[in-house]
Design an enzyme around this catalytic site. Sequence first.
Site, mmCIF file in Angstrom:
data_model
loop_
_atom_site.group_PDB
_atom_site.id
_atom_site.type_symbol
_atom_site.label_atom_id
_atom_site.label_comp_id
_atom_site.label_asym_id
_atom_site.label_seq_id
_atom_site.Cartn_x
_atom_site.Cartn_y
_atom_site.Cartn_z
ATOM 1 N N ARG A 1 -14.177 -18.583 -22.409
ATOM 2 C CA ARG A 1 -13.938 -15.924 -22.621
ATOM 3 C C ARG A 1 -14.510 -16.621 -23.598
ATOM 4 O O ARG A 1 -14.219 -17.202 -25.142
ATOM 5 C CB ARG A 1 -12.222 -16.626 -22.157
ATOM 6 N N HIS B 1 -8.967 -20.316 -24.717
ATOM 7 C CA HIS B 1 -10.321 -20.150 -23.794
ATOM 8 C C HIS B 1 -11.905 -19.902 -24.131
ATOM 9 O O HIS B 1 -12.745 -20.870 -24.108
ATOM 10 C CB HIS B 1 -10.716 -18.833 -22.676
ATOM 11 N N ASP C 1 -7.914 -21.331 -16.361
ATOM 12 C CA ASP C 1 -7.201 -20.776 -15.355
ATOM 13 C C ASP C 1 -6.884 -20.837 -13.959
ATOM 14 O O ASP C 1 -8.130 -21.052 -13.891
ATOM 15 C CB ASP C 1 -6.640 -19.365 -15.856
ATOM 16 N N GLU D 1 2.617 -19.166 -18.559
ATOM 17 C CA GLU D 1 1.524 -19.055 -17.543
ATOM 18 C C GLU D 1 1.461 -20.229 -16.566
ATOM 19 O O GLU D 1 1.084 -21.067 -16.728
ATOM 20 C CB GLU D 1 0.510 -18.347 -18.091
ATOM 21 N N HIS E 1 -2.200 -21.907 -16.282
ATOM 22 C CA HIS E 1 -2.868 -21.690 -17.690
ATOM 23 C C HIS E 1 -2.552 -23.015 -18.205
ATOM 24 O O HIS E 1 -2.088 -23.515 -18.864
ATOM 25 C CB HIS E 1 -2.237 -20.939 -18.832
#
Length: 271
Positions: free
Chosen positions: A102, A147, A154, A236, A239
Amino acid sequence: MRRVLRGLVAGVAAVLSAVPATTAQARPESKAPSEFVALRDVDPTILQETRYITRHNFTGDRIDGYRQPMCILTRDAAAALRRAQRSFLRKGYSLKVYDCYRPQRAVDHFVRWAKDLDDQRMKAEFYPRVDKTRLFDDGYIAAKSGHSRGSTVDLTLVRLPAWPTRPYLPGEPLTPCYGPKRDRFPDNSLDMGTGFDCFDTLSHTLDPRVVGAQRHNRLLLKNGLEQAGFKNLPEEWWHYTYKPETFPDTYFDFPVARRSLPVTDRVLPGK
């Protein structure tokens, strides 16, 4: 008077012609180091559903930095996912990634959105029980993301054969991400108890309220990825980070696009 004006114009033109051009040039986009690869080049069997290039995410907008629907990861992380995928395929499942590398500009987009308290378009699905003023304090949004280092992903599991998930229609009615699977936005993944990116404590991987098949599915994903070298973020269920990270202290900002990768990395690596 006209003669004077003509003289002034001519003088200004002469001065301007002597000044070097300063027209702003578009800054070249940064490129990924050679350690980054496209996941599809490493394992084309892993399903990909890049959420942030669509409007079906907690902001309701396409996210900055996502140019193509693809997963980019460090080579080590991609190879580890390939190992995990082989194990899951033997059991009749496939991994499906929602997000991989990301860029920092995407994280910055999240931060700007979180500070805009008037924009709550997607609240009914992604954070029904969380006040938007709490997103930073509760850890759902941060100025930096693992990320951006390239070894975090994810993802979820899909039972084979996989049926495609229908596209999100902007403006369609939203339902809570923690509701029963039949009521949530349709996803071809196993029932993990919540949808992806659900800002709720029910998303904690081992939340005691998640039982039965939902807990089994979370543990199936967790155990398989841990055997391949990944570590879960307890808050999460989706994740995971491959350890040791190739770039543990570096946050990158090249766009998610094929052209960001070195040409030499566009071939399938060996086993």
